[in-house]
Scaffold this active site. Sequence first.
Site, PDB file in Angstrom:
ATOM      1  N   HIS A   1     -20.082  -8.875  16.561  1.00  0.00           N
ATOM      2  CA  HIS A   1     -21.006  -7.897  15.974  1.00  0.00           C
ATOM      3  C   HIS A   1     -21.558  -8.418  14.646  1.00  0.00           C
ATOM      4  O   HIS A   1     -20.855  -9.056  13.867  1.00  0.00           O
ATOM      5  CB  HIS A   1     -20.375  -6.512  15.839  1.00  0.00           C
ATOM      6  CG  HIS A   1     -19.269  -6.365  14.855  1.00  0.00           C
ATOM      7  ND1 HIS A   1     -19.499  -6.104  13.505  1.00  0.00           N
ATOM      8  CD2 HIS A   1     -17.929  -6.382  14.986  1.00  0.00           C
ATOM      9  CE1 HIS A   1     -18.347  -5.968  12.878  1.00  0.00           C
ATOM     10  NE2 HIS A   1     -17.372  -6.148  13.743  1.00  0.00           N
TER      11      HIS A   1
ATOM     12  N   ASP B   1     -15.643  -9.329   8.232  1.00  0.00           N
ATOM     13  CA  ASP B   1     -15.686  -8.515   9.439  1.00  0.00           C
ATOM     14  C   ASP B   1     -17.156  -8.121   9.651  1.00  0.00           C
ATOM     15  O   ASP B   1     -17.627  -7.165   9.048  1.00  0.00           O
ATOM     16  CB  ASP B   1     -14.795  -7.280   9.252  1.00  0.00           C
ATOM     17  CG  ASP B   1     -14.789  -6.341  10.436  1.00  0.00           C
ATOM     18  OD1 ASP B   1     -15.388  -6.669  11.468  1.00  0.00           O
ATOM     19  OD2 ASP B   1     -14.172  -5.252  10.316  1.00  0.00           O
TER      20      ASP B   1
ATOM     21  N   GLU C   1     -21.680  -2.016  15.675  1.00  0.00           N
ATOM     22  CA  GLU C   1     -20.270  -1.924  16.085  1.00  0.00           C
ATOM     23  C   GLU C   1     -19.500  -1.009  15.161  1.00  0.00           C
ATOM     24  O   GLU C   1     -18.663  -0.210  15.605  1.00  0.00           O
ATOM     25  CB  GLU C   1     -19.645  -3.327  16.102  1.00  0.00           C
ATOM     26  CG  GLU C   1     -18.267  -3.394  16.777  1.00  0.00           C
ATOM     27  CD  GLU C   1     -17.094  -3.196  15.817  1.00  0.00           C
ATOM     28  OE1 GLU C   1     -15.941  -3.155  16.287  1.00  0.00           O
ATOM     29  OE2 GLU C   1     -17.322  -3.063  14.585  1.00  0.00           O
ATOM     30  N   GLU C   2     -19.763  -1.112  13.865  1.00  0.00           N
ATOM     31  CA  GLU C   2     -19.024  -0.319  12.886  1.00  0.00           C
ATOM     32  C   GLU C   2     -19.398   1.159  12.925  1.00  0.00           C
ATOM     33  O   GLU C   2     -18.748   1.982  12.297  1.00  0.00           O
ATOM     34  CB  GLU C   2     -19.245  -0.878  11.477  1.00  0.00           C
ATOM     35  CG  GLU C   2     -18.742  -2.301  11.266  1.00  0.00           C
ATOM     36  CD  GLU C   2     -17.226  -2.430  11.258  1.00  0.00           C
ATOM     37  OE1 GLU C   2     -16.559  -1.397  11.455  1.00  0.00           O
ATOM     38  OE2 GLU C   2     -16.728  -3.546  11.069  1.00  0.00           O
TER      39      GLU C   2
ATOM     40  N   ASP D   1     -13.376 -10.944  17.026  1.00  0.00           N
ATOM     41  CA  ASP D   1     -13.393 -10.005  15.904  1.00  0.00           C
ATOM     42  C   ASP D   1     -12.297 -10.410  14.917  1.00  0.00           C
ATOM     43  O   ASP D   1     -11.631 -11.428  15.104  1.00  0.00           O
ATOM     44  CB  ASP D   1     -13.202  -8.569  16.396  1.00  0.00           C
ATOM     45  CG  ASP D   1     -13.965  -7.552  15.552  1.00  0.00           C
ATOM     46  OD1 ASP D   1     -14.029  -7.737  14.313  1.00  0.00           O
ATOM     47  OD2 ASP D   1     -14.488  -6.566  16.114  1.00  0.00           O
TER      48      ASP D   1
ATOM     49  N   HIS E   1     -12.783  -4.354   5.178  1.00  0.00           N
ATOM     50  CA  HIS E   1     -13.458  -3.127   4.753  1.00  0.00           C
ATOM     51  C   HIS E   1     -13.267  -2.882   3.261  1.00  0.00           C
ATOM     52  O   HIS E   1     -12.932  -1.775   2.818  1.00  0.00           O
ATOM     53  CB  HIS E   1     -12.974  -1.917   5.565  1.00  0.00           C
ATOM     54  CG  HIS E   1     -13.400  -1.946   7.002  1.00  0.00           C
ATOM     55  ND1 HIS E   1     -13.549  -0.808   7.763  1.00  0.00           N
ATOM     56  CD2 HIS E   1     -13.739  -2.979   7.819  1.00  0.00           C
ATOM     57  CE1 HIS E   1     -13.946  -1.139   8.986  1.00  0.00           C
ATOM     58  NE2 HIS E   1     -14.057  -2.461   9.031  1.00  0.00           N
TER      59      HIS E   1
END
Length: 348
Positions: A61, A174, A204-205, A227, A313
């Site tokens: 992603h 990420d 994706e998130e 990922d 994140h």
Amino acid sequence: MAATDELLLKLSNLDALPGQEAQVQQALQKMIQEAATKDTFGNLYFGDLGTKKKKIALYAHMDEVGFFVQRMTEEGFVYFYPVGSWWGHVVLGQQVRATCRKNGAVLEGIVGTLPKTNHKMTEIVPISEMYIDFGVRSRAELEEAGLQIGDMILPNTQAKKSFNQKKIMGKALDNRVACTVIAQVKNQVETKNIEVIGVGTVQEEAGTRGSKVAAAQVNADINIVIDVANGKDTPKAAEYPNRIQGAGPGLVLSDKTALGNIQLLDYCKSIAEKNHIPWQYDLLGGGGTDAGSVQLFAGKPTLVFCVPVRYCHSWNSIVEISDVEATIQLLSKVIHSFDEGGIDLEQF
């Protein structure tokens, strides 16, 4: 051919909120030495979708967790809305940059630190109560600069190498790690009997949305989703340390959205061991990936390769370069094995 660390540093510095992934889309089209097609949802495909050959698809992603402008006060303070999961403790006092979709201007600001009397020191301040100070005196000044509701806001950081040159620190690892992996595999691996489709998915998130569209476009015989997830090798991160940096990619038994095809996992494991490539078992108990959407489209063998990344994140994450290289090497060997021996779905 560009080095892996160089590609990752460049990709980490780009901004791509779910639904606003243009910067990464354009970068990958320049990095990968093959023409790409883009669907109406924004997913990118590198490879021949219409081929009669068996297909193996690699998914990554392109988006990252971030925020968008929710409202602006008359005094010029900006309240923002999170996209993807965030922990309030990592947000207060941080530098951000907002990209104005109206004119492309980039505005830098700081998430305001609230007075101590507003919250107990042991509390996590809700993001809904935070605001960004862009150093202006009015909403009109922001609007004149080009800012409007919905513009993306992301951490204002610059990726760099650690002092020992073994790791990369930066935002959006990420999932720019996986984007880097796909770029290198597509540029380095040549096949005769199978088609390798590199897929850059969007959103994706925000709920693995792009992969739901992409899976139908690709309809691959083998699906590998790449990922990252939080390394558990830091102090008090887990009772049982796993997902250890320097130990190679994780072959994922399960995440919250999908069960890895165990026969495909064993196949990749045997190739790793045969070629002395580091690898580890993994289990993503806390989150999902694009694998759920991809696997449920047609039920084809699907597996997640997970690269250990510390502090996902947040404003800055850390990845070990050797883990990224090991992922590229293992995927390349797996693809060569399929190309030479053929893809027999009955074995999976």
